[in-house]
Design a protein around this motif. Sequence first.
Motif, short mmCIF file in Angstrom:
data_model
loop_
_atom_site.label_atom_id
_atom_site.label_comp_id
_atom_site.label_asym_id
_atom_site.label_seq_id
_atom_site.Cartn_x
_atom_site.Cartn_y
_atom_site.Cartn_z
N ILE A 106 -0.90 -4.24 -4.13
CA ILE A 106 -0.61 -5.31 -4.89
C ILE A 106 1.30 -5.41 -4.13
O ILE A 106 1.69 -4.73 -4.93
CB ILE A 106 -0.53 -5.29 -6.58
N GLY A 107 1.67 -5.51 -3.54
CA GLY A 107 2.52 -5.91 -2.97
C GLY A 107 2.76 -5.22 -1.68
O GLY A 107 1.20 -5.44 -0.81
N GLY A 108 3.54 -4.43 -1.61
CA GLY A 108 3.75 -3.32 -0.88
C GLY A 108 4.22 -3.59 0.79
O GLY A 108 3.39 -2.64 1.61
N GLY A 109 5.34 -4.69 0.47
CA GLY A 109 5.32 -4.95 2.45
C GLY A 109 6.17 -4.11 2.89
O GLY A 109 5.80 -4.01 4.44
N ASP A 110 6.64 -3.29 2.72
CA ASP A 110 7.65 -2.21 3.81
C ASP A 110 5.78 -0.91 3.98
O ASP A 110 6.15 -0.46 5.54
CB ASP A 110 8.00 -0.95 3.36
N CYS A 111 4.24 -1.22 4.09
CA CYS A 111 3.21 -1.00 4.76
C CYS A 111 2.91 0.97 4.16
O CYS A 111 2.59 0.98 4.54
CB CYS A 111 2.72 -1.31 5.83
N GLY A 112 4.18 1.38 3.59
CA GLY A 112 4.26 2.79 3.33
C GLY A 112 2.69 3.29 2.22
O GLY A 112 2.43 4.33 2.39
N VAL A 113 2.91 2.38 1.50
CA VAL A 113 1.79 2.93 1.54
C VAL A 113 -0.18 2.77 1.70
O VAL A 113 -0.65 3.42 1.61
CB VAL A 113 1.21 2.17 -0.73
#
Length: 315
Positions: A106-113
């Motif tokens: 949920i969230g995570g827009g930078d896509c690092g996760v």
Amino acid sequence: MSDQLDLDLDNFTHPAVSKLNGAMWFHELNDGCFPGQSFGLKIDKILHHEKSEFQDILIFQSSTFGNVLVLNGIIQCTEKDEFSYQELITHVPIMSHPYPKRVLVIGGGDCGVVRELVKHLGKGVDDITMVEIDKKVIELSVKYLPEMAKFHDHPRVKIEIADGFQFLQNLSGLDESHKFDVIITDSSDPEGPAEEFFQVNYFNLLKDAVKQDGIVIMQSSENIWLNLTYLSSLKEKAAQVFSNVEYCQCYMPSYTSGQLGLIVATMDTSKNLTRPLRTLSRDTEGKMFKYYSAAVHEAAFVLPTWADRALRETS
Ligand code: SAM
């Protein structure tokens, strides 16, 4: 919207950017979250600034931390130290779960996760879904944080542009086989579109969407130096819903006070979240990770005495 090429730097203004001794500086000024203190970074170049539908987005090239993503004046990640947070919030739940097949971010827009989760595809993880409210954050991360966002279009990653809270509400009543094994809440801070994530209601939604033996983890938006009382109350909220709740922390120089805490929880009281259930050889750890290891996993749950007492008394 302004990009590097059309920015008039002489007339550029932002509440968190100021001139000091002839240089441009970013300061994380937020009296609610960081009273009386402010982390600062010297700016080499402003790369982008806009107010999206959901938040103020600023991206700059710093002189020592690489490119930096700032939402509503608060640092989300820097190229220098992002791996610390992204690895801990991902690998703690994944390595504590025997078969973490279905994972929701949920969230995570930078896509690092997502980048970290992709490392587990074919080794336990089968299905990755990310629900981000602001497509602008993803687009800008692809452009300015390419190492973080490199798997945003991976064929095994589903990205939904939606409010994470509503997404979970719409899932209500899922049968056990369609629930998630791991849910990672990689949200921004409670001021702005992520406000609802720090409430008991949200923990209830997480509980409904995760399997009985599943694991949830979320960034706590605070650390033990900044606001221990807030952390205790957040842990207490999680403990009203989940029967097994722990707190761990990562070293992260670009988060105010140099640390960030994570709340990790499950309904399975037989699970010891503070130890990885699955471990890898030191050699494999070295190839897969920069921050995480089995030893780091355990150490992340060891807190200084005063903080440990305060948080253990909570639940
Ligand atoms: N690692 C960062 C931290 O701890 O500050 C968080 C990184 S990530 C950029 C946070 C993302 O959460 C942002 O892209 C933001 O748009 C997203 N977000 C905030 N509220 C949301 C919501 N209600 N639903 C889905 N995503 C949300």
